[in-house]
Scaffold this motif. Structure first.
Motif, PDB file in Angstrom:
ATOM      1  N   THR A 162       0.855  -1.179   0.000  1.00 18.58           N
ATOM      2  CA  THR A 162       0.000   0.000   0.000  1.00 18.58           C
ATOM      3  C   THR A 162       0.891   1.229   0.000  1.00 18.58           C
ATOM      4  N   ALA A 163       0.479   2.190  -0.774  1.00 18.25           N
ATOM      5  CA  ALA A 163       1.224   3.446  -0.830  1.00 18.25           C
ATOM      6  C   ALA A 163       0.890   4.261   0.413  1.00 18.25           C
ATOM      7  N   THR A 164       1.902   4.920   0.917  1.00 16.22           N
ATOM      8  CA  THR A 164       1.664   5.722   2.103  1.00 16.22           C
ATOM      9  C   THR A 164       1.135   7.083   1.696  1.00 16.22           C
ATOM     10  N   ASP A 165       0.439   7.679   2.609  1.00 17.49           N
ATOM     11  CA  ASP A 165      -0.132   9.002   2.389  1.00 17.49           C
ATOM     12  C   ASP A 165       1.013  10.018   2.387  1.00 17.49           C
ATOM     13  N   PRO A 166       1.105  10.888   1.366  1.00 17.97           N
ATOM     14  CA  PRO A 166       2.221  11.853   1.297  1.00 17.97           C
ATOM     15  C   PRO A 166       2.253  12.823   2.478  1.00 17.97           C
ATOM     16  N   ARG A 167       1.132  13.047   3.132  1.00 14.47           N
ATOM     17  CA  ARG A 167       1.140  13.945   4.285  1.00 14.47           C
ATOM     18  C   ARG A 167       1.956  13.340   5.418  1.00 14.47           C
ATOM     19  N   TRP A 168       1.899  12.012   5.572  1.00 19.68           N
ATOM     20  CA  TRP A 168       2.670  11.351   6.625  1.00 19.68           C
ATOM     21  C   TRP A 168       4.143  11.273   6.254  1.00 19.68           C
ATOM     22  N   ASP A 169       4.440  11.222   4.964  1.00 22.24           N
ATOM     23  CA  ASP A 169       5.842  11.186   4.538  1.00 22.24           C
ATOM     24  C   ASP A 169       6.569  12.462   4.950  1.00 22.24           C
ATOM     25  N   LYS A 170       5.894  13.593   4.897  1.00 24.86           N
ATOM     26  CA  LYS A 170       6.501  14.857   5.321  1.00 24.86           C
ATOM     27  C   LYS A 170       6.808  14.829   6.820  1.00 24.86           C
ATOM     28  N   LEU A 171       5.957  14.194   7.606  1.00 20.20           N
ATOM     29  CA  LEU A 171       6.198  14.114   9.040  1.00 20.20           C
ATOM     30  C   LEU A 171       7.407  13.205   9.335  1.00 20.20           C
ATOM     31  N   LYS A 172       7.616  12.184   8.510  1.00 18.28           N
ATOM     32  CA  LYS A 172       8.755  11.296   8.711  1.00 18.28           C
ATOM     33  C   LYS A 172      10.071  12.031   8.496  1.00 18.28           C
ATOM     34  N   ASP A 173      10.040  13.111   7.698  1.00 16.43           N
ATOM     35  CA  ASP A 173      11.263  13.886   7.490  1.00 16.43           C
ATOM     36  C   ASP A 173      11.686  14.617   8.739  1.00 16.43           C
ATOM     37  N   LEU A 174      10.748  14.820   9.665  1.00 19.19           N
ATOM     38  CA  LEU A 174      11.085  15.501  10.901  1.00 19.19           C
ATOM     39  C   LEU A 174      11.928  14.633  11.842  1.00 19.19           C
ATOM     40  N   LEU A 175      11.903  13.350  11.638  1.00 18.61           N
ATOM     41  CA  LEU A 175      12.699  12.457  12.470  1.00 18.61           C
ATOM     42  C   LEU A 175      14.169  12.617  12.060  1.00 18.61           C
ATOM     43  N   THR A 176      14.954  13.164  12.923  1.00 19.11           N
ATOM     44  CA  THR A 176      16.350  13.408  12.602  1.00 19.11           C
ATOM     45  C   THR A 176      17.259  12.315  13.093  1.00 19.11           C
ATOM     46  N   ASP A 177      16.734  11.454  13.990  1.00 14.36           N
ATOM     47  CA  ASP A 177      17.588  10.403  14.553  1.00 14.36           C
ATOM     48  C   ASP A 177      17.817   9.280  13.555  1.00 14.36           C
ATOM     49  N   LYS A 178      17.013   9.163  12.544  1.00 17.29           N
ATOM     50  CA  LYS A 178      17.127   8.022  11.640  1.00 17.29           C
ATOM     51  C   LYS A 178      17.649   8.379  10.309  1.00 17.29           C
TER      52      LYS A 178
END
Length: 178
Positions: A162-178
């Motif tokens: 399943t393709a992820t929602d692009p709105r959630w992909d932007k939030l994943k960019d905020l994770l700097t530890d990974k």
């Protein structure tokens, strides 16, 4: 409890020595105790009474089957049971059954009722986990197992990309530890 009078053993008229009493237990016996866990029962009880001058020795032997539901499939099956119990009957000033293997009857008693001991021996001889023998060897064919097999989810078919929602992909960019 009038149905249980046949389980009275009158020992006053018996000679000293060994005496055998046999009983056939079925579902009506358990109805007198208001016990309904067994769908049916076919248990043979042999009681050997050894009368001595100051006491009685009772040896209970049970052998038979009880019809119970399987804990896994809920299918009824005949569960073989067997058990033994040794009971010493002594005489004293008053009735006392606090000890498991010693029963004290009043001096004026002329009979002993063994129904409670038969009931407890049969109920305690049934294992706490009751599994149908066909479940153990893997040959069980029941409606419940067929339905479970039919409804079993096939993991290969359900795993879809399943393709992820692009709105959630932007939030994943905020994770700097990974």
């Amino acid at each position: 409890m009038k149905d249980l009078k046949k389980f009275n053993i009158p020992f006053v008229g018996l000679k000293e020595g060994s005496h055998l009493f046999e009983y056939q237990i079925d579902k009506t016996f358990f109805e007198a105790f208001q016990f309904d866990e067994f769908d049916n029962a076919n248990v043979k009880v042999n009681i050997t009474l050894v009368k001595k001058s100051t006491l009685l020795e009772l040896a209970f032997n049970i052998n038979g089957t009880v019809t119970v539901p399987c804990d896994i499939t809920n299918e009824l099956f005949d569960l073989p049971i067997n058990g033994k119990l040794d009971l010493v009957v002594k005489f004293g000033p008053e009735f006392n059954d606090e000890h498991d293997e010693i029963l004290i009857l009043p001096h004026e008693a002329y009979q002993v009722n063994v129904a409670q001991y038969i009931y407890e021996l049969i109920v305690l001889s049934v294992p706490s986990k009751r599994i149908h023998p066909n479940v153990i060897d893997g040959t069980m064919q029941s409606d419940a197992l067929k339905k479970l097999e039919e409804l079993k989810i096939n993991e290969e078919k359900t795993v879809e990309k399943t393709a992820t929602d692009p709105r959630w992909d932007k939030l994943k960019d905020l994770l700097t530890d990974k």
